[in-house]
Design a protein around this motif. Structure first.
Motif, short mmCIF file in Angstrom:
data_model
loop_
_atom_site.label_atom_id
_atom_site.label_comp_id
_atom_site.label_asym_id
_atom_site.label_seq_id
_atom_site.Cartn_x
_atom_site.Cartn_y
_atom_site.Cartn_z
N ALA A 39 0.83 -1.20 0.00
CA ALA A 39 0.00 0.00 0.00
C ALA A 39 0.87 1.25 0.00
O ALA A 39 0.67 2.17 -0.80
CB ALA A 39 -0.94 0.00 1.20
N ILE A 40 1.85 1.27 0.89
CA ILE A 40 2.72 2.45 1.00
C ILE A 40 3.54 2.62 -0.28
O ILE A 40 3.65 3.73 -0.81
CB ILE A 40 3.66 2.31 2.21
N GLY A 41 4.08 1.53 -0.78
CA GLY A 41 4.87 1.58 -2.01
C GLY A 41 4.08 2.12 -3.18
O GLY A 41 4.57 2.95 -3.95
N GLY A 42 2.85 1.67 -3.34
CA GLY A 42 2.01 2.15 -4.43
C GLY A 42 1.66 3.62 -4.28
O GLY A 42 1.70 4.39 -5.24
N ALA A 43 1.30 4.03 -3.06
CA ALA A 43 0.96 5.43 -2.81
C ALA A 43 2.13 6.35 -3.16
O ALA A 43 1.95 7.39 -3.79
CB ALA A 43 0.54 5.62 -1.35
N LEU A 44 3.33 5.94 -2.76
CA LEU A 44 4.50 6.77 -3.02
C LEU A 44 4.96 6.70 -4.47
O LEU A 44 5.39 7.70 -5.05
CB LEU A 44 5.65 6.37 -2.09
N ALA A 45 4.84 5.52 -5.07
CA ALA A 45 5.29 5.35 -6.46
C ALA A 45 4.52 6.24 -7.42
O ALA A 45 5.07 6.70 -8.42
CB ALA A 45 5.16 3.89 -6.88
N HIS A 46 3.26 6.49 -7.13
CA HIS A 46 2.42 7.26 -8.05
C HIS A 46 2.08 8.66 -7.54
O HIS A 46 1.32 9.39 -8.18
CB HIS A 46 1.14 6.48 -8.35
N ALA A 47 2.66 9.04 -6.43
CA ALA A 47 2.36 10.37 -5.84
C ALA A 47 2.72 11.50 -6.80
O ALA A 47 1.95 12.44 -6.97
CB ALA A 47 3.09 10.54 -4.51
N GLY A 48 3.87 11.40 -7.43
CA GLY A 48 4.28 12.46 -8.35
C GLY A 48 3.32 12.65 -9.50
O GLY A 48 3.02 13.78 -9.90
N GLU A 49 2.82 11.55 -10.03
CA GLU A 49 1.91 11.62 -11.17
C GLU A 49 0.55 12.21 -10.79
O GLU A 49 -0.11 12.81 -11.63
CB GLU A 49 1.74 10.22 -11.76
N PHE A 50 0.16 12.06 -9.54
CA PHE A 50 -1.15 12.56 -9.10
C PHE A 50 -1.06 13.87 -8.32
O PHE A 50 -2.05 14.31 -7.74
CB PHE A 50 -1.86 11.50 -8.25
N MET A 51 0.11 14.51 -8.29
CA MET A 51 0.22 15.74 -7.51
C MET A 51 -0.70 16.85 -8.02
O MET A 51 -1.12 17.69 -7.24
CB MET A 51 1.67 16.24 -7.47
N ALA A 52 -1.05 16.84 -9.29
CA ALA A 52 -1.99 17.84 -9.80
C ALA A 52 -3.35 17.70 -9.12
O ALA A 52 -4.11 18.67 -9.05
CB ALA A 52 -2.14 17.71 -11.31
N TRP A 53 -3.65 16.52 -8.61
CA TRP A 53 -4.89 16.31 -7.85
C TRP A 53 -4.67 16.52 -6.36
O TRP A 53 -5.52 17.03 -5.67
CB TRP A 53 -5.43 14.91 -8.09
N TYR A 54 -3.51 16.10 -5.86
CA TYR A 54 -3.22 16.23 -4.43
C TYR A 54 -2.94 17.67 -4.04
O TYR A 54 -3.20 18.07 -2.90
CB TYR A 54 -2.03 15.37 -4.03
N ALA A 55 -2.39 18.45 -4.97
CA ALA A 55 -2.05 19.85 -4.72
C ALA A 55 -2.47 20.64 -5.97
O ALA A 55 -1.65 20.93 -6.84
CB ALA A 55 -0.56 19.98 -4.45
N PRO A 56 -3.77 20.97 -6.08
CA PRO A 56 -4.32 21.47 -7.34
C PRO A 56 -4.18 22.96 -7.62
O PRO A 56 -4.62 23.42 -8.67
CB PRO A 56 -5.80 21.10 -7.23
N THR A 57 -3.61 23.72 -6.70
CA THR A 57 -3.48 25.16 -6.93
C THR A 57 -2.02 25.59 -6.80
O THR A 57 -1.20 24.89 -6.23
CB THR A 57 -4.32 25.98 -5.92
N VAL A 58 -1.73 26.77 -7.31
CA VAL A 58 -0.39 27.32 -7.18
C VAL A 58 -0.01 27.42 -5.71
O VAL A 58 1.10 27.08 -5.30
CB VAL A 58 -0.32 28.71 -7.87
N ASN A 59 -0.94 27.85 -4.89
CA ASN A 59 -0.69 28.03 -3.47
C ASN A 59 -0.43 26.70 -2.75
O ASN A 59 0.26 26.67 -1.72
CB ASN A 59 -1.87 28.75 -2.82
#
Length: 163
Positions: free
Chosen positions: A1-21
């Motif tokens: 679970a942890i490995g998958g969450a971290l492996a794809h975190a970069g690809e989903f950062m536009a959703w995890y952190a969706p604004t400039v701020n």
């Protein structure tokens, strides 16, 4: 679970952190998670493991902020966790010490980089489909473009007398 969450975190950062701020929090040293890190009971890790017994173990995913859409966050996180289980993705070594002494590797550091990472990776497209990814890439790139095209008070104060 942890490995998958971290492996794809970069690809989903536009959703995890969706604004400039969002990236002011991600780049800051305010215990928001730092790069692709995990640890037990460590507030600075991006994936924090809580609990001591098998029945009460849980993870806290610390990259998304209050500005993120919870439905998109859960979709991305569940797809990532599922992939981590399916491929037995190794999360790497546990974070020890102060992560802010090292670069925040594995995740974009601004919204423009987040759009590039989502577009370049294939996992998000496979998990949620091309049309969904393309829709959010259009929104993310427009937001980043709006930011780059604006002149802020900081710019005025910093450069007016210098240039």
């Amino acid at each position: 679970a942890i490995g998958g969450a971290l492996a794809h975190a970069g690809e989903f950062m536009a959703w995890y952190a969706p604004t400039v701020n969002s990236y002011r929090r991600i780049r800051g040293v305010d215990a928001a998670g730092w790069g692709t890190t995990w640890a037990y009971e460590h507030r600075f890790a991006s994936v924090r493991i809580l609990g001591t017994e098998p029945d009460d173990l849980r993870l806290e995913f610390r990259l998304p902020g209050a500005d993120a859409n919870p439905y998109l966050v859960l979709t991305a996180l569940l797809a990532s966790v599922r992939d981590g289980f399916a491929h037995q993705t190794d999360p790497g070594p546990e974070l020890v010490g102060n992560p802010y002494e090292k670069p925040a590797t594995g995740i974009p550091q601004d919204l423009g980089e987040a759009a590039t990472a989502m577009d370049a990776g294939g996992f998000a497209r496979g998990a949620v489909g091309d049309s969904t990814v393309d829709h959010y890439l259009t929104l993310t790139r427009w937001e980043w473009s709006q930011f780059l095209d604006s002149v802020s008070e900081w710019d005025r104060l910093r450069y007016f007398d210098l240039i």
